[in-house]
Design a protein around this motif. Sequence first.
Motif, PDB file in Angstrom:
ATOM      1  N   VAL A  65     -39.839 -16.377  12.007  1.00 52.94           N
ATOM      2  CA  VAL A  65     -40.153 -17.024  13.282  1.00 52.94           C
ATOM      3  C   VAL A  65     -38.940 -16.962  14.213  1.00 52.94           C
ATOM      4  CG1 VAL A  65     -40.754 -19.206  14.392  1.00 52.94           C
ATOM      5  CG2 VAL A  65     -41.891 -18.524  12.264  1.00 52.94           C
ATOM      6  N   VAL A  74     -45.079 -14.704  15.301  1.00 52.56           N
ATOM      7  CA  VAL A  74     -45.293 -15.502  16.507  1.00 52.56           C
ATOM      8  C   VAL A  74     -46.710 -16.075  16.498  1.00 52.56           C
ATOM      9  CG1 VAL A  74     -43.639 -14.169  17.871  1.00 52.56           C
ATOM     10  CG2 VAL A  74     -46.035 -13.442  17.783  1.00 52.56           C
ATOM     11  N   GLY A  75     -46.876 -17.118  17.276  1.00 56.65           N
ATOM     12  CA  GLY A  75     -48.187 -17.752  17.367  1.00 56.65           C
ATOM     13  C   GLY A  75     -48.296 -18.887  16.362  1.00 56.65           C
ATOM     14  N   ALA A  76     -48.650 -20.066  16.853  1.00 56.42           N
ATOM     15  CA  ALA A  76     -48.728 -21.248  15.995  1.00 56.42           C
ATOM     16  C   ALA A  76     -49.737 -21.060  14.857  1.00 56.42           C
ATOM     17  CB  ALA A  76     -49.096 -22.477  16.830  1.00 56.42           C
ATOM     18  N   THR A  77     -50.844 -20.385  15.172  1.00 54.32           N
ATOM     19  CA  THR A  77     -51.877 -20.199  14.147  1.00 54.32           C
ATOM     20  C   THR A  77     -51.382 -19.327  13.008  1.00 54.32           C
ATOM     21  OG1 THR A  77     -53.616 -20.416  15.815  1.00 54.32           O
ATOM     22  CG2 THR A  77     -54.221 -19.396  13.721  1.00 54.32           C
ATOM     23  N   LYS A  78     -50.713 -18.211  13.346  1.00 46.17           N
ATOM     24  CA  LYS A  78     -50.210 -17.315  12.306  1.00 46.17           C
ATOM     25  C   LYS A  78     -49.111 -17.995  11.481  1.00 46.17           C
ATOM     26  CE  LYS A  78     -51.320 -12.951  14.625  1.00 46.17           C
ATOM     27  NZ  LYS A  78     -50.765 -11.674  15.156  1.00 46.17           N
ATOM     28  N   ILE A  79     -48.268 -18.750  12.178  1.00 47.39           N
ATOM     29  CA  ILE A  79     -47.205 -19.461  11.454  1.00 47.39           C
ATOM     30  C   ILE A  79     -47.816 -20.472  10.488  1.00 47.39           C
ATOM     31  CG2 ILE A  79     -45.237 -21.024  11.690  1.00 47.39           C
ATOM     32  CD1 ILE A  79     -44.739 -19.728  14.446  1.00 47.39           C
ATOM     33  N   ASP A 134     -45.783 -22.380  18.959  1.00 54.27           N
ATOM     34  CA  ASP A 134     -45.588 -20.971  19.287  1.00 54.27           C
ATOM     35  C   ASP A 134     -44.094 -20.653  19.305  1.00 54.27           C
ATOM     36  OD1 ASP A 134     -48.269 -20.538  19.506  1.00 54.27           O
ATOM     37  OD2 ASP A 134     -48.334 -20.791  21.686  1.00 54.27           O
ATOM     38  N   GLY A 135     -43.675 -19.743  18.426  1.00 50.10           N
ATOM     39  CA  GLY A 135     -42.279 -19.333  18.389  1.00 50.10           C
ATOM     40  C   GLY A 135     -41.353 -20.353  17.764  1.00 50.10           C
TER      41      GLY A 135
END
Length: 576
Positions: free
Chosen positions: A356, A362-367, A390-391
Motif C-alpha cells: 500500500v 490501491v483502493g480500499a476494497t482491494k486492501i 484508499d491508498g
Amino acid sequence: MARRGGRVHVVTNRRRGASGKEYVTHLLRRTYREGGKVRNETVGNLSHLPEELVELVRRSLAGERFLVSVDAFEVERSLPHGHVAAVLGIARRLDLARLLERQPSPERARVLAMVVQQLLRPGSKLACTRALGQSTLAGELAVEDVDADELYAALDWLGERQERIERRLARRHLGEGAHVLYDVSSSYFEGRTCPLLALGYSRDGRRGTPQIVYGLLADREGRPLAIEVFPGGVHDDKTLPAQVEKLRARFGLGALVVIVDRGMATKANLETLAAAPGIGWITALKAPQVKKLVKEGSLQLSLFDQQNLGEIASADYPGERLVVCRNPLVAAERARKRDDLLQATEAALAPIKQRVDAGSLVGATKIALAVGQVINKRKVKKHFELAIADGRFEYRRKHAQIDQEAALDGFYVLRTNLAEQTLTAPDVVRSYKQLAHAERAFRTLKGPELEIRPIRHRREDRVRAHAFLCLLAYYLEWHLRHAWAPLLFQDERPPLAHDPVAKAERSPAAKGKASTQKTAEGDTCHSFTSLLSELTLIVRDTNRIPQTGAGFTKTTRANPLQTRALELAGVNPTRL
C-alpha cells in the motif's frame, strides 16, 4: 566258517580297575544257538564311538526309525500367538465372555473374536475374516471358517444386547455415590446413506464432511462403561439428558456425581440435573462467564497473587460453589502463545502495508480483501485495530484489551452443587481433572490402536453396534495397559499431588523409566503397541512328518520379557 545269521545288539560292559578308574566297552554282539546251546559272538567293538552315536545304534537295532534332522518334518504353518494369548488372558480374567452372554453360543464366540481382533489389528469386518486366520485367534475361539455375513449377524446380536451388557458393566464398576465421567466426541463418515449422518462441529478437522457424534460414560479411573451414538448435527449439550436417564433408570443409581465439560453446562442441563434427586455435578464456567465475574467484582484477581485456589460466591449461581484456580505455568504458556500469534499476524500484515505504501496495492476494497485473507487466520483479529482507506493501511495492537485478557491467563472456575462436607475444594479440582481419562479414551478409540473410524457401516443399528464393539475393545485395552504398567512407560503409581491446581508430576519410578528406557527389573521399556508386537514373536508352528503323516504343534519358548508380560496378563507361559 559258516556264516551265522540272527539279529545283533549292543552290549555295554563296565568294570573298575585297581586304581578305581571305570572302563566302559560297547560291543556289537550276535546271539545264536549251536548244538542246543545259546552262544554269543562279538561282531565289532563300538567303544571308540561317541556315547550319543552308540545310543543311536542301540536304538536303531532295537527297531526305532530315525530320519535326517532337516528332513524329519515340515513346518506347515506358523502363526503369531503370544499377543493373542495375552489379550485372551486378560479377557478371561475379566470374564468378558460371560459379560457378553451367560451361555456359550457361536455369536458370543464371534463377537469376542471381533473385540479381540479390534485390539490386535483393527479393520473392516471383511478384513477381520482374513485377519482371524493370520494368528491363532480363530483356532483359540473356534471361529476358523467364519465369513463376513456371520460377523455382521454377530454384530447385530451384540447391538441387541448392548443395554444388558452396559448394565453389567455398571454393576461391576459403579456403586451408590460414584463419580461418573461423561464427554462427547465425533468421527467423520465415509458415505452418505446412514440416517445418523449430518454436518456438525468436526473434531477431526474434516469440515464439510458428514459425521456422527458419540458420548462416552466412564468411571472415575477412566474405565469405559457405556457409549451412545447421536446424529452428527447434535450439539454436545443436547446429549446429556439421555445419559442422566441412563444412569438413573437403566443402571439404577440413586446417588452419583456427574462430571462434564463446560460445553455441556447449559442452564437447561443443569436444571435437569437439579431436578434429579441424589445427583451431584461438577463442571466449569466458560470464558465469558469468568469475565463477567471479574467485571461485577465477584472474582477479584488480586486475591490470587499469593494463592492458587479459593472459593467465591455469586448471585448469578445460587446454591452453587465456585472454585477458582490459577495455574502460573498455564498462564505463562498462554501468554507465550498469544504473543506468537500476534507476531505471526503482524508478519502477515506487514507486506500488505508495504504494498500500500509503495502504491502497488490501491483502493480500499482491494486492501480490505487482502487484509481479510490473513487477519483472522490465527483467531486474533479482535486484538488489532485496523484503518483502511484508499491508498492507506494502518494497524496496531489493542494493548488495553490484550492486557485485560492476559489478566485472566491461567484462571479457570469450577462450579458444583456439592456441599463442602461432601467434597472439599481441592477434591473438586481433582475430580474435574479426571475428565482427562475420557479425553484419553477418545484418543485411543480414534487412534491406530482401535480405529473407530473410518466407519464402514451404513445401517444405523450397525453403526451403533460398531461403536459399542470398539468400547469393549477399549475396555480390554484399559485393563491390559494397567496390568502391563511395570513394563510400559506408563506411571504405575501416579503420586497424589498436595496441590491439586499444580501441574501433575510423574513418580520417580516413571521418570526413571523415561530417562533410562529400562524397567525397574532392567528390561527394555515398551509402549503398549510395541509390547504387543514383541509378543507376536511367540509363534505356534504346525509341523508334519512326511514319512508317517503324523503332525504336532510347537510354540516358541518365551524370553524373560515375554514371560513377564504373559504372567501380568494372567497367562502361564509354560502352557502356551
